[in-house]
Scaffold this active site. Structure first.
Site, PDB file in Angstrom:
ATOM      1  N   ARG A 144       0.846  -1.189   0.000  1.00 44.87           N
ATOM      2  CA  ARG A 144       0.000   0.000   0.000  1.00 44.87           C
ATOM      3  C   ARG A 144       0.884   1.243   0.000  1.00 44.87           C
ATOM      4  NH1 ARG A 144      -1.955  -3.608   3.932  1.00 44.87           N
ATOM      5  NH2 ARG A 144      -4.072  -4.438   3.506  1.00 44.87           N
ATOM      6  N   LYS A 168      -1.888  -2.733   8.049  1.00 42.03           N
ATOM      7  CA  LYS A 168      -3.073  -2.368   8.817  1.00 42.03           C
ATOM      8  C   LYS A 168      -3.090  -3.123  10.147  1.00 42.03           C
ATOM      9  CE  LYS A 168      -6.160  -1.065   5.034  1.00 42.03           C
ATOM     10  NZ  LYS A 168      -7.470  -1.316   4.379  1.00 42.03           N
ATOM     11  N   HIS A 239      -2.497   2.470  -5.850  1.00 43.43           N
ATOM     12  CA  HIS A 239      -3.285   1.261  -5.596  1.00 43.43           C
ATOM     13  C   HIS A 239      -3.478   0.470  -6.885  1.00 43.43           C
ATOM     14  CE1 HIS A 239      -5.156  -0.573  -2.127  1.00 43.43           C
ATOM     15  NE2 HIS A 239      -6.134  -1.009  -2.881  1.00 43.43           N
ATOM     16  N   ARG A 242      -0.693  -1.829  -7.129  1.00 47.75           N
ATOM     17  CA  ARG A 242      -0.934  -2.952  -6.203  1.00 47.75           C
ATOM     18  C   ARG A 242      -1.859  -3.972  -6.864  1.00 47.75           C
ATOM     19  NH1 ARG A 242      -1.167  -4.364  -0.648  1.00 47.75           N
ATOM     20  NH2 ARG A 242      -3.225  -4.924   0.164  1.00 47.75           N
ATOM     21  N   HIS A 265      -3.667  -9.004   3.272  1.00 42.91           N
ATOM     22  CA  HIS A 265      -5.113  -9.034   3.454  1.00 42.91           C
ATOM     23  C   HIS A 265      -5.472  -9.906   4.653  1.00 42.91           C
ATOM     24  CE1 HIS A 265      -6.021  -8.017  -1.042  1.00 42.91           C
ATOM     25  NE2 HIS A 265      -5.898  -6.941  -0.293  1.00 42.91           N
ATOM     26  N   TYR A 274      -9.005 -10.485  -7.398  1.00 48.93           N
ATOM     27  CA  TYR A 274      -7.989 -10.561  -8.440  1.00 48.93           C
ATOM     28  C   TYR A 274      -8.170 -11.786  -9.322  1.00 48.93           C
ATOM     29  CZ  TYR A 274      -6.004  -6.927  -5.596  1.00 48.93           C
ATOM     30  OH  TYR A 274      -5.833  -5.769  -4.894  1.00 48.93           O
TER      31      TYR A 274
END
Length: 293
Positions: A144, A168, A239, A242, A265, A274
């Site tokens: 990110r 995150k 992004h 990414r 994730h 994806y």
């Protein structure tokens, strides 16, 4: 407790207990203020009827499904918090449902476009070296933009070709990168970064022209500018690189679990989009190439 105190307490809960990003805190507090404006009364009057009417009014105003889904999620988090604190006798958010936000296919570069975006610059100016290194790292690792900006010099393990990323929820992960990214990074660190380092630069890997840690806005401008130079490339930000990295990994044979771990994730559901991108590109190739498509 007054409205301002309730909102302030909820903000502290999000920051220090939920450990959510500053961007999410701002969005949630804006949603809560909108909800309380709609309530226009004491917090004890917040019930399921108020929640549904609030969302219905926004739907009538043309708000996107993704926005409504986020605001419903915020409302559930807020009412659950208020109930735990004793400000609500019951949690009305438990009765609130919402449609899932539509998941559109992200724009991605094809492999030829990616190669063009990553073509080496004609000059060896510090800015060109920095921009090349950050573009290579974005595509090589799929990190990110916030994770890229937070990288320190010591987060790069050149011998093992991995970077240490804090994602995150403050979760750390190691992400590999290849030789092209390593070469670009070495050129920046040897010939570019020393010319921009200042007393306040600290250990930041990527710097701005004034010597401070690079910010997300600068990275976005770099990506948009480089993509604008490539014919046929979609206009997208970091992004998008990414998305591109994840798609190319799957097209190259990587399994979904590995891509999930690389991207950081928490849920495999976030990674599965994806597979849809790859299938859609397969359909396009099939229609173009098969004589009876």
């Amino acid at each position: 407790m007054g409205r301002d105190e309730v909102v302030a307490e909820f903000g502290r809960y999000l920051r220090f207990e939920r450990d959510v990003s500053p961007h999410t805190v701002r969005a949630y507090l804006a949603d809560v203020n909108s909800l309380l404006d709609h309530l226009n009364g004491p917090i004890e009057g917040l019930d399921i009827a108020v929640l549904r009417k609030w969302l219905a009014d926004q739907h009538g105003a043309g708000k996107a499904r993704a926005t409504l889904a986020r605001r419903a999620a915020c409302a559930r988090t807020f009412t659950a918090y208020c109930h735990r604190r004793g400000w609500l006798p019951a949690d009305p958010g438990l009765l609130l449902g919402s449609a899932k936000a539509p998941r559109s296919l992200p724009a991605v570069l094809d492999q030829e476009q990616a190669q063009a975006v990553l073509a080496e610059p004609a000059t060896a100016e510090p800015k060109e070296l920095r921009d090349q290194a950050l573009l290579e790292m974005l595509y090589a690792t799929g990190v990110r933009v916030s994770e890229l900006c937070a990288l320190d010099v010591d987060d790069v393990d050149r011998d093992r070709h991995v970077i240490r990323v804090c994602g995150k929820g403050r979760k750390e992960r190691s992400v590999p990168f290849g030789l092209p990214a390593l070469r670009a990074l070495d050129k920046w660190c040897i010939y570019g970064r020393p010319l921009w380092v200042r007393a306040g630069s600290g250990p930041a890997l990527f710097l701005g022209v004034r010597g401070g840690r690079i910010d997300a806005g600068t990275v976005r401008r770099v990506v948009h500018a480089r993509l604008a130079e490539v014919d046929g490339a979609p206009d997208m930000g970091p992004h998008g690189l990414r998305h591109t990295a994840a798609t190319h990994l799957l097209e190259g044979g990587a399994d979904l679990r590995s891509v999930q771990e690389l991207l950081g994730h928490a849920s495999l559901n976030s990674t599965q989009i994806y597979t849809h991108v790859s299938i859609e590109r397969l359909r396009v190739a099939y229609r173009q190439a098969h004589p009876r498509a």
